[in-house]
Scaffold this active site. Structure first.
Site, PDB file in Angstrom:
ATOM      1  CB  THR A 108      -0.922  -0.019   1.236  1.00  0.00           C
ATOM      2  OG1 THR A 108      -1.772  -1.150   1.118  1.00  0.00           O
ATOM      3  CG2 THR A 108      -1.759   1.232   1.332  1.00  0.00           C
ATOM      4  CB  THR A 184       1.048  -3.646   6.505  1.00  0.00           C
ATOM      5  OG1 THR A 184      -0.229  -3.809   5.874  1.00  0.00           O
ATOM      6  CG2 THR A 184       1.484  -2.204   6.439  1.00  0.00           C
ATOM      7  CG  ASP A 185      -1.555  -8.203   4.232  1.00  0.00           C
ATOM      8  OD1 ASP A 185      -1.908  -7.170   4.822  1.00  0.00           O
ATOM      9  OD2 ASP A 185      -2.278  -8.810   3.419  1.00  0.00           O
ATOM     10  CE  LYS A 263      -2.159  -5.416   8.599  1.00  0.00           C
ATOM     11  NZ  LYS A 263      -2.327  -5.396   7.155  1.00  0.00           N
TER      12      LYS A 263
HETATM   13  N1  ASP Z   1      -2.043  -6.649   1.258  1.00  0.00           N
HETATM   14  C1  ASP Z   1      -1.146  -5.526   1.303  1.00  0.00           C
HETATM   15  C2  ASP Z   1       0.269  -6.034   1.416  1.00  0.00           C
HETATM   16  O1  ASP Z   1       0.639  -6.545   2.419  1.00  0.00           O
HETATM   17  C3  ASP Z   1      -1.488  -4.614   2.430  1.00  0.00           C
HETATM   18  C4  ASP Z   1      -0.495  -3.474   2.574  1.00  0.00           C
HETATM   19  O2  ASP Z   1       0.210  -3.133   1.659  1.00  0.00           O
HETATM   20  O3  ASP Z   1      -0.387  -2.910   3.628  1.00  0.00           O
HETATM   21  O4  ASP Z   1       1.011  -5.879   0.504  1.00  0.00           O
END
Ligand code: ASP
Length: 447
Positions: A108, A184-185, A263
């Site tokens: 993101t 973040t995942d 997370k």
């Molecule tokens: N699904 C995304 C990822 O982990 C969520 C994010 O970017 O925070 O790449």
């Protein structure tokens, strides 16, 4: 483009209303429902979504679903403009600032909304990030590289390795800090991976992500990135760490140790927490406040580059009613080590013990972490734990289950000798286990 594509996801009556208005995905339209009028960009819908709604992206960046019942009308205002982004010119570098390289892997923080699908796509490169956050040029002399353009759910041990190699090359090139923009995942897994591959680095290696993409008003991308660059360029410590909002507001950013962070919220900006550890530092009003003693110092000479991650490790969560099949299948597929997320102090059902015993006898490493998240595994308290210890299950203390999985993947790439894997798993390498237990989850504690 087929007619189907132009109104992707819209069916039946609502589709006909949009067709009659000549509207297509990406067009700016006006929808009137009774007394209310909405203006925005028509975005595509999932095929399985409720057929009575139209979804608009409002000028604020938020999406709104409008129920198309009663007295309604639709008017097309403007044809779709191809989504484009022209970054403003990059600000002049200030002399004498530390050199920081931003390595973009996607997620993101490096994404923009695709208005055609309404989805978030990895599209911004690190160069764009620099130019839309001009404050960065006051903090460091920046460079940027794109390593991957992906969402982090697709990350693999092989890609951790490529990431480690890239950062190692940057360290050798003499930069003062590295920032890794990451989804973040699975960012906590990657930060653990680099903690094992790049031990006692001479410079900070700072992971950063965002819960909301940079075209949303509530985006945390800029504040997190500014803090990450500050830590990378100016922190007195050189740790693999992760910077994200400490709580919902923008004024405090927490710096978590790479092996101790998880997370813990699907959407909130303060999703990341240090587990069984305090954040190692905070960035408060642009100042770095160190929160932990004994951190690896910037410029130290103990650096060891130890890359390698095996795909032959697995992480399995125990649940009531679990049968032995998962373990049997993993063994058949050639898995060489399994981290079990056991219940409580580190247990699985007694009926699974004979299977685990057989796997250990066949040379498969079995390590125990707890699904409780907080606290440490103690397999000496109950008979089940003692039986598991007796067959050779290794107790992993207060190590996060994900970190234990990453460490196992790393250990299996370092050696083929099971005794050596056991020894390495029990040797603290990157602050992944701790002697002191925190009494609680230290909610909301900041400097
Ligand atoms: N699904 C995304 C990822 O982990 C969520 C994010 O970017 O925070 O790449």
């Amino acid at each position: 483009m087929s007619a189907e594509d132009r109104l992707q996801g819209y069916v039946g009556r609502v589709r006909r209303i949009l067709e009659d208005a000549g509207a297509e995905i990406g067009d700016e339209i006006e929808v009137r429902v009774g007394e209310k009028t909405y203006r925005g960009i028509l975005i595509a819908r999932y095929e399985l979504a409720d057929p009575d709604h139209v979804v608009l992206k409002l000028p604020s960046g938020y999406n709104i679903g409008i129920r198309m019942t009663g007295d309604i009308s639709v008017r097309r205002i403007a044809k779709a403009r191809k989504p484009g982004f022209t970054p403003p010119p990059r600000p002049e570098a200030k002399p004498g600032l530390p050199k920081v390289t931003i390595v973009s892997t996607g997620g993101t923080i490096a994404s923009r909304i695709d208005y055609r699908t309404g989805g978030v796509k990895p599209a911004l490169n690190a160069e764009d990030l620099l130019s839309i956050v001009p404050e960065l040029s006051e903090i460091a002399e920046l460079d940027s590289e794109i390593l991957f353009s992906m969402f982090s759910e697709d990350m693999t041990p092989g890609l951790w390795n490529q990431m480690a190699e890239r950062v190692h090359r940057l360290i050798e090139s003499g930069v003062d800090g590295v920032v890794i923009a990451h989804g973040t995942d699975t960012m906590g897994y990657s930060s653990a991976a680099l903690s094992f591959a790049l031990q006692k680095p001479p410079i900070p290696i700072v992971f950063v992500g965002a819960q909301r993409s940079s075209d949303r008003p509530s985006s945390d991308a800029a504040t997190n990135l500014i803090a990450a660059v500050r830590v990378a360029g100016h922190a007195p410590f050189a740790e693999v760490c992760l910077t994200m909002h400490a709580w919902h507001s923008d004024d405090v950013i927490a710096v978590h140790r790479g092996t101790r962070v998880r997370k813990l919220h699907t959407s909130s900006r303060d999703a990341f927490r240090s587990v069984n550890h305090e954040p190692i530092a905070y960035v408060v009003g642009g100042e770095i406040k160190v929160n932990t003693e004994g951190l690896n110092p910037r410029g130290g000479d103990g650096y060891r580059f130890r890359p390698g991650f095996s795909e032959k490790a697995a992480l399995v969560k125990f649940y009531p009613g679990m049968g032995p099949e998962i373990f049997e299948v993993l063994a058949e597929r050639g898995i060489r080590g399994i981290i079990v997320e056991g219940s409580g102090l580190g247990h699985v059902a007694n009926r699974l013990i004979p299977t685990l015993k057989r796997l250990i006898e066949e040379g498969i490493f079995i390590g125990m972490a707890s699904q409780c998240i907080w606290g440490r595994v103690n397999m000496r308290v109950y008979q089940t734990g003692r039986d598991l210890l007796r067959i050779g299950v290794v107790s992993l203390d207060d190590m996060l289950a994900e970190t234990a999985y990453v460490k196992l993947s790393w250990c299996l790439a370092q050696t083929d000798d099971l005794d050596e894997v056991r020894r390495l798993m029990l040797t603290p390498i990157a602050g992944e286990v701790g002697a002191r237990s925190l009494p609680t989850r230290a909610e909301g504690v900041v400097a």
